[in-house]
Design an enzyme around this catalytic site. Structure first.
Site, PDB file in Angstrom:
ATOM      1  N   ASP A 159     -51.072  25.297 -77.440  1.00  0.00           N
ATOM      2  CA  ASP A 159     -51.613  24.178 -76.461  1.00  0.00           C
ATOM      3  C   ASP A 159     -53.118  24.752 -76.081  1.00  0.00           C
ATOM      4  O   ASP A 159     -53.978  23.724 -75.875  1.00  0.00           O
ATOM      5  CB  ASP A 159     -50.606  24.298 -75.099  1.00  0.00           C
ATOM      6  CG  ASP A 159     -49.337  23.434 -75.278  1.00  0.00           C
ATOM      7  OD1 ASP A 159     -49.275  22.447 -75.611  1.00  0.00           O
ATOM      8  OD2 ASP A 159     -48.425  24.197 -75.909  1.00  0.00           O
ATOM      9  N   GLU A 219     -54.372  18.844 -70.283  1.00  0.00           N
ATOM     10  CA  GLU A 219     -53.149  18.985 -69.684  1.00  0.00           C
ATOM     11  C   GLU A 219     -53.128  20.498 -69.102  1.00  0.00           C
ATOM     12  O   GLU A 219     -52.790  20.721 -68.053  1.00  0.00           O
ATOM     13  CB  GLU A 219     -51.761  18.971 -70.296  1.00  0.00           C
ATOM     14  CG  GLU A 219     -50.682  19.451 -69.902  1.00  0.00           C
ATOM     15  CD  GLU A 219     -49.400  19.238 -70.849  1.00  0.00           C
ATOM     16  OE1 GLU A 219     -48.351  19.199 -70.210  1.00  0.00           O
ATOM     17  OE2 GLU A 219     -49.743  18.703 -71.995  1.00  0.00           O
ATOM     18  N   ASP A 259     -54.160  15.498 -74.812  1.00  0.00           N
ATOM     19  CA  ASP A 259     -52.652  16.256 -74.635  1.00  0.00           C
ATOM     20  C   ASP A 259     -52.945  17.030 -76.044  1.00  0.00           C
ATOM     21  O   ASP A 259     -52.634  16.514 -77.127  1.00  0.00           O
ATOM     22  CB  ASP A 259     -51.620  15.603 -74.635  1.00  0.00           C
ATOM     23  CG  ASP A 259     -50.400  16.282 -74.333  1.00  0.00           C
ATOM     24  OD1 ASP A 259     -50.354  17.501 -74.395  1.00  0.00           O
ATOM     25  OD2 ASP A 259     -49.253  15.570 -73.808  1.00  0.00           O
ATOM     26  N   ILE A 306     -50.755  19.402 -77.238  1.00  0.00           N
ATOM     27  CA  ILE A 306     -49.697  19.057 -77.895  1.00  0.00           C
ATOM     28  C   ILE A 306     -48.736  18.592 -77.109  1.00  0.00           C
ATOM     29  O   ILE A 306     -47.950  19.057 -76.118  1.00  0.00           O
ATOM     30  CB  ILE A 306     -48.992  20.717 -78.446  1.00  0.00           C
ATOM     31  CG1 ILE A 306     -49.811  21.337 -79.184  1.00  0.00           C
ATOM     32  CG2 ILE A 306     -47.475  20.577 -79.094  1.00  0.00           C
ATOM     33  CD1 ILE A 306     -49.320  22.817 -79.663  1.00  0.00           C
ATOM     34  N   ASP A 307     -48.392  17.411 -77.586  1.00  0.00           N
ATOM     35  CA  ASP A 307     -47.351  16.437 -76.792  1.00  0.00           C
ATOM     36  C   ASP A 307     -46.171  16.554 -77.500  1.00  0.00           C
ATOM     37  O   ASP A 307     -45.971  16.153 -78.578  1.00  0.00           O
ATOM     38  CB  ASP A 307     -47.725  15.022 -76.908  1.00  0.00           C
ATOM     39  CG  ASP A 307     -46.797  14.079 -76.038  1.00  0.00           C
ATOM     40  OD1 ASP A 307     -46.463  14.532 -74.664  1.00  0.00           O
ATOM     41  OD2 ASP A 307     -46.158  13.088 -76.430  1.00  0.00           O
ATOM     42  N   THR A 329     -44.251  19.790 -76.751  1.00  0.00           N
ATOM     43  CA  THR A 329     -44.014  21.153 -76.968  1.00  0.00           C
ATOM     44  C   THR A 329     -42.533  21.918 -77.371  1.00  0.00           C
ATOM     45  O   THR A 329     -42.762  22.742 -78.375  1.00  0.00           O
ATOM     46  CB  THR A 329     -44.712  22.028 -76.002  1.00  0.00           C
ATOM     47  OG1 THR A 329     -45.924  21.332 -75.383  1.00  0.00           O
ATOM     48  CG2 THR A 329     -45.153  23.412 -76.352  1.00  0.00           C
ATOM     49  N   SER A 343     -43.601  11.527 -75.660  1.00  0.00           N
ATOM     50  CA  SER A 343     -44.156  10.075 -75.416  1.00  0.00           C
ATOM     51  C   SER A 343     -45.108   9.774 -76.370  1.00  0.00           C
ATOM     52  O   SER A 343     -44.896   8.307 -76.557  1.00  0.00           O
ATOM     53  CB  SER A 343     -44.879  10.488 -73.923  1.00  0.00           C
ATOM     54  OG  SER A 343     -43.959  10.824 -73.068  1.00  0.00           O
ATOM     55  N   LYS A 370     -43.420   8.225 -79.205  1.00  0.00           N
ATOM     56  CA  LYS A 370     -42.768   6.717 -79.121  1.00  0.00           C
ATOM     57  C   LYS A 370     -43.744   5.933 -79.432  1.00  0.00           C
ATOM     58  O   LYS A 370     -43.339   4.671 -80.188  1.00  0.00           O
ATOM     59  CB  LYS A 370     -42.202   6.810 -77.710  1.00  0.00           C
ATOM     60  CG  LYS A 370     -40.927   7.635 -77.425  1.00  0.00           C
ATOM     61  CD  LYS A 370     -40.465   7.331 -76.236  1.00  0.00           C
ATOM     62  CE  LYS A 370     -39.323   8.506 -75.552  1.00  0.00           C
ATOM     63  NZ  LYS A 370     -39.911   9.550 -75.381  1.00  0.00           N
ATOM     64  N   ARG A 425     -39.020   2.429 -69.533  1.00  0.00           N
ATOM     65  CA  ARG A 425     -38.915   3.563 -68.603  1.00  0.00           C
ATOM     66  C   ARG A 425     -38.588   3.195 -67.251  1.00  0.00           C
ATOM     67  O   ARG A 425     -39.492   2.659 -66.687  1.00  0.00           O
ATOM     68  CB  ARG A 425     -40.158   4.433 -68.789  1.00  0.00           C
ATOM     69  CG  ARG A 425     -40.577   5.229 -70.279  1.00  0.00           C
ATOM     70  CD  ARG A 425     -41.911   5.743 -70.157  1.00  0.00           C
ATOM     71  NE  ARG A 425     -42.310   6.547 -69.104  1.00  0.00           N
ATOM     72  CZ  ARG A 425     -41.977   7.810 -69.200  1.00  0.00           C
ATOM     73  NH1 ARG A 425     -41.419   8.526 -70.351  1.00  0.00           N
ATOM     74  NH2 ARG A 425     -42.389   8.718 -68.439  1.00  0.00           N
ATOM     75  N   ASP A 438     -50.278  11.540 -71.424  1.00  0.00           N
ATOM     76  CA  ASP A 438     -48.958  11.006 -72.002  1.00  0.00           C
ATOM     77  C   ASP A 438     -48.970   9.551 -72.589  1.00  0.00           C
ATOM     78  O   ASP A 438     -48.350   9.411 -73.264  1.00  0.00           O
ATOM     79  CB  ASP A 438     -47.842  11.385 -71.341  1.00  0.00           C
ATOM     80  CG  ASP A 438     -47.294  13.039 -71.068  1.00  0.00           C
ATOM     81  OD1 ASP A 438     -47.785  13.668 -72.213  1.00  0.00           O
ATOM     82  OD2 ASP A 438     -46.876  13.320 -70.013  1.00  0.00           O
TER      83      ASP A 438
END
Length: 356
Positions: free
Chosen positions: A46, A69, A133, A135-136, A138, A261, A264, A278, A291
């Site tokens: 990260d 982040e 981000d 690493i989304d 992690t 996220s 997706k 959500r 995200d």
């Protein structure tokens, strides 16, 4: 020439270089994981990825702002971790690309400063802001599953460019699965400039490969063709209401289960899915912009529509969080109003849910 063509090229190369770093880490059992204040796992990947991304972007666009982040506070407290991050950053290169436009941090102190440009960034409606981000996902990265490297460019708070690197995504993804990973190549990269379509290309260890236009497909889906992407391990969403929404729509739930996220949004764009909802448990819960920024744009460029559960436009210009929005409805443009109506009816029927 498309607007932001230089920005797109630099962003794609920067993400591709960062993907090399994260893939190299996948073979290491101890990835330097530690616990942040919010108890989410973070790794040397990260920090190193954020440093590499901001270094490339700041060099090319020195007047731009950043929201990332990570901050470098933990690195300053842990010399051994700092050393590992610095070694990763200075030793990660693209094989055959001219890296004159992708400089590395000039020193250890410069690396900390660059990381903090993102960690201290507040965003807003003024000027240009890169949202990242590193690493989304992690937690799934640590397990060698799906994760994403995300970059988005906001201009006066509005999405103009999005790039998502998916180092574990196979070249022919079909339905995206956590455990179905690319073992032969280097994953895939999705990108979009607002109003100019969404593209996908294979990632390499050098120059960018040709990009292929993703045909618009999400604006002609029928109700009976709804395919959901969900995260069944989340603690912030009301999953029982998610199930109720899709039961009323006659759609199978939970569908494709993904932790990240951003993955997706990738699934909505190319992975055979077309709806994500959500419904959050608490009005105090606000999503972080890194995200969602960029990922939403990419989905919209193939015919998707994204609002909160009140039908409001997602506002990325209010700082580090989507503080004006409550929940999320991502759906094909032609079905969005119908799905939103069902979401609102399900929430209204629950006495314990307070309307936002």
């Amino acid at each position: 020439m498309n607007p932001y063509s230089k920005e797109l090229t630099i962003a794609c190369l920067a993400v591709q270089r960062a993907a090399i770093l994260t893939r190299d880490l996948l073979s290491i059992v101890d990835k330097g994981a530690l616990e942040k204040a919010d108890l989410s796992p973070v790794t040397v990947g990260d920090f190193a990825t954020q440093a590499l991304l901001i270094s490339a972007l700041h060099y090319n666009f020195p007047s731009d702002h950043f929201v990332g982040e990570e901050s470098a506070d933990e690195l300053r407290k842990k010399p051994a971790l700092l050393k590992r991050v610095w070694e990763l950053v200075r030793n990660t290169h693209l094989d055959d690309a001219d890296e004159v436009f992708l400089p590395h941090p000039s020193s250890l102190d410069d690396m900390l400063r660059l990381i903090d440009l993102g960690g201290a960034g507040q965003g807003g409606r003024e000027g240009r802001t890169w949202v990242l981000d590193p690493i989304d996902g992690t937690a799934t990265f640590i397990q060698g599953q799906q994760y994403a490297i995300n970059l988005a460019l906001l201009v006066r708070g509005e999405q103009q460019l999005g790039v998502i690197g998916c180092p574990n995504l196979p070249a022919t993804p079909g339905t995206i699965e956590e455990t179905r990973v690319d073992t032969d190549g280097h994953g895939c990269l999705l990108s979009a400039i607002k109003g100019h379509g969404a593209y996908i290309r294979l990632m390499t260890t050098g120059m960018l490969s040709p990009a292929t236009l993703i045909q618009k497909h999400a604006n002609s889906v029928k109700v009976e063709d709804i395919k959901v992407t969900e995260c069944t391990t989340t603690s912030s969403m009301v999953l029982s209401l998610h199930r109720e929404v899709f039961d009323r729509l006659g759609a199978a739930w939970p569908g494709t289960d993904l932790w990240s996220s951003l993955m997706k949004y990738v699934a909505l764009t190319i992975g055979g899915c077309n709806v994500n909802v959500r419904i959050v448990k608490s009005q105090s819960y606000k999503s972080c912009i890194w995200d969602h920024a960029g990922g939403q744009l990419i989905f919209e460029e193939v015919g998707g529509k994204v609002t909160d559960i009140n039908g409001k436009h997602i506002d990325f210009g209010l700082g580090r969080q989507m503080s004006a929005n409550f929940g999320l409805v991502c759906a094909p443009a032609n079905l969005h109003a119908q799905i939103l109506k069902v979401v609102q009816e399900v929430i209204a029927a629950e006495p314990h849910m307070v309307a936002p």
